[in-house]
Design a protein around this motif. Sequence first.
Motif, PDB file in Angstrom:
ATOM      1  N   TYR A   1       3.127 -11.703 -35.247  1.00 27.60           N
ATOM      2  CA  TYR A   1       2.211 -12.742 -35.725  1.00 27.60           C
ATOM      3  C   TYR A   1       2.679 -13.265 -37.074  1.00 27.60           C
ATOM      4  CZ  TYR A   1      -1.941 -14.535 -38.151  1.00 27.60           C
ATOM      5  OH  TYR A   1      -2.818 -15.295 -38.874  1.00 27.60           O
ATOM      6  N   ALA A   2       2.626 -14.575 -37.257  1.00 30.12           N
ATOM      7  CA  ALA A   2       2.943 -15.183 -38.552  1.00 30.12           C
ATOM      8  C   ALA A   2       2.015 -16.364 -38.776  1.00 30.12           C
ATOM      9  CB  ALA A   2       4.395 -15.650 -38.591  1.00 30.12           C
TER      10      ALA A   2
ATOM     11  N   CYS B   1      10.031 -16.982 -43.228  1.00 31.97           N
ATOM     12  CA  CYS B   1       9.381 -17.217 -44.529  1.00 31.97           C
ATOM     13  C   CYS B   1       8.169 -16.312 -44.669  1.00 31.97           C
ATOM     14  CB  CYS B   1       8.940 -18.673 -44.665  1.00 31.97           C
ATOM     15  SG  CYS B   1      10.259 -19.839 -44.976  1.00 31.97           S
ATOM     16  N   CYS B   2       7.383 -16.221 -43.617  1.00 38.83           N
ATOM     17  CA  CYS B   2       6.188 -15.363 -43.641  1.00 38.83           C
ATOM     18  C   CYS B   2       6.586 -13.890 -43.732  1.00 38.83           C
ATOM     19  CB  CYS B   2       5.340 -15.593 -42.390  1.00 38.83           C
ATOM     20  SG  CYS B   2       4.644 -17.245 -42.284  1.00 38.83           S
TER      21      CYS B   2
ATOM     22  N   GLU C   1       0.813 -14.919 -44.131  1.00 43.62           N
ATOM     23  CA  GLU C   1       0.884 -13.505 -43.750  1.00 43.62           C
ATOM     24  C   GLU C   1       1.793 -13.323 -42.549  1.00 43.62           C
ATOM     25  OE1 GLU C   1      -3.153 -12.224 -43.178  1.00 43.62           O
ATOM     26  OE2 GLU C   1      -3.453 -13.467 -41.426  1.00 43.62           O
ATOM     27  N   TYR C   2       2.236 -12.080 -42.415  1.00 50.07           N
ATOM     28  CA  TYR C   2       3.107 -11.708 -41.312  1.00 50.07           C
ATOM     29  C   TYR C   2       2.718 -10.311 -40.864  1.00 50.07           C
ATOM     30  CZ  TYR C   2       7.118 -10.269 -38.606  1.00 50.07           C
ATOM     31  OH  TYR C   2       7.901  -9.800 -37.586  1.00 50.07           O
ATOM     32  N   GLY C   3       2.633 -10.116 -39.566  1.00 51.35           N
ATOM     33  CA  GLY C   3       2.292  -8.794 -39.050  1.00 51.35           C
ATOM     34  C   GLY C   3       2.156  -8.823 -37.546  1.00 51.35           C
ATOM     35  N   THR C   4       1.044  -8.300 -37.068  1.00 51.35           N
ATOM     36  CA  THR C   4       0.837  -8.201 -35.633  1.00 51.35           C
ATOM     37  C   THR C   4      -0.538  -8.744 -35.251  1.00 51.35           C
ATOM     38  OG1 THR C   4      -0.079  -5.967 -35.814  1.00 51.35           O
ATOM     39  CG2 THR C   4       2.308  -6.149 -35.429  1.00 51.35           C
TER      40      THR C   4
ATOM     41  N   PHE D   1       0.314 -23.297 -39.522  1.00 50.11           N
ATOM     42  CA  PHE D   1       1.192 -22.858 -38.442  1.00 50.11           C
ATOM     43  C   PHE D   1       0.810 -21.431 -38.103  1.00 50.11           C
ATOM     44  CE2 PHE D   1       4.838 -20.113 -37.672  1.00 50.11           C
ATOM     45  CZ  PHE D   1       5.659 -20.804 -36.797  1.00 50.11           C
ATOM     46  N   LYS D   2       0.658 -21.144 -36.829  1.00 56.14           N
ATOM     47  CA  LYS D   2       0.469 -19.762 -36.378  1.00 56.14           C
ATOM     48  C   LYS D   2       1.461 -19.511 -35.247  1.00 56.14           C
ATOM     49  CE  LYS D   2      -4.175 -18.658 -37.770  1.00 56.14           C
ATOM     50  NZ  LYS D   2      -5.026 -17.508 -37.713  1.00 56.14           N
TER      51      LYS D   2
END
Length: 166
Positions: free
Chosen positions: A67-68, A146-147, A86-89, A58-59
């Motif tokens: 972004y996840a 969750c991310c 991961e999670y961020g930008t 999943f993105k």
Amino acid sequence: MRKMVLVMAMALMSAMQVCAQSTKVADKELIGVWMLEKMQWDGEKLRICGKASGYTQFKYYGADGEYACAEIALSKEGKIVVLPHEYGTYTFKNGVYSEMGRPAVKPEEMMMIDNTHFKGRWKNLNQEWVKLTELPNKVVRYIVNCCKYKDTPADVQQTIKQNMFK
């Protein structure tokens, strides 16, 4: 006359093919939820993701750069398992893509095919993604969260170490 019509038809078809190949997908089309459809490690067979395999990824690309990424698996018991990655930008401008502050990738490593498909290459893995337009926002936000929370805060880590790993 027949030859002339045939030559003209062939020229028109070639021109249409060139136009179709040069159609640029707007950067904003990346915004949304994407599911890994196919993947292939170099030297291995193509793997179809989803129901048949019980595995996908999943993105999520938010309009604000959020972004996840998560792996999604179906357990033997039939339960869904979300494995946050991961999670961020991310950034995607003029076809140039970067995520998590990493250097931008080459265009052939992340390329929009059309509004609902993109393909990419990461190290020695080729991937094909499809856009999900009907996944309820409640589910999207759950996976994104969750991310977001996959990294245990430092104070919680310290407390766990002190109390559980004495």
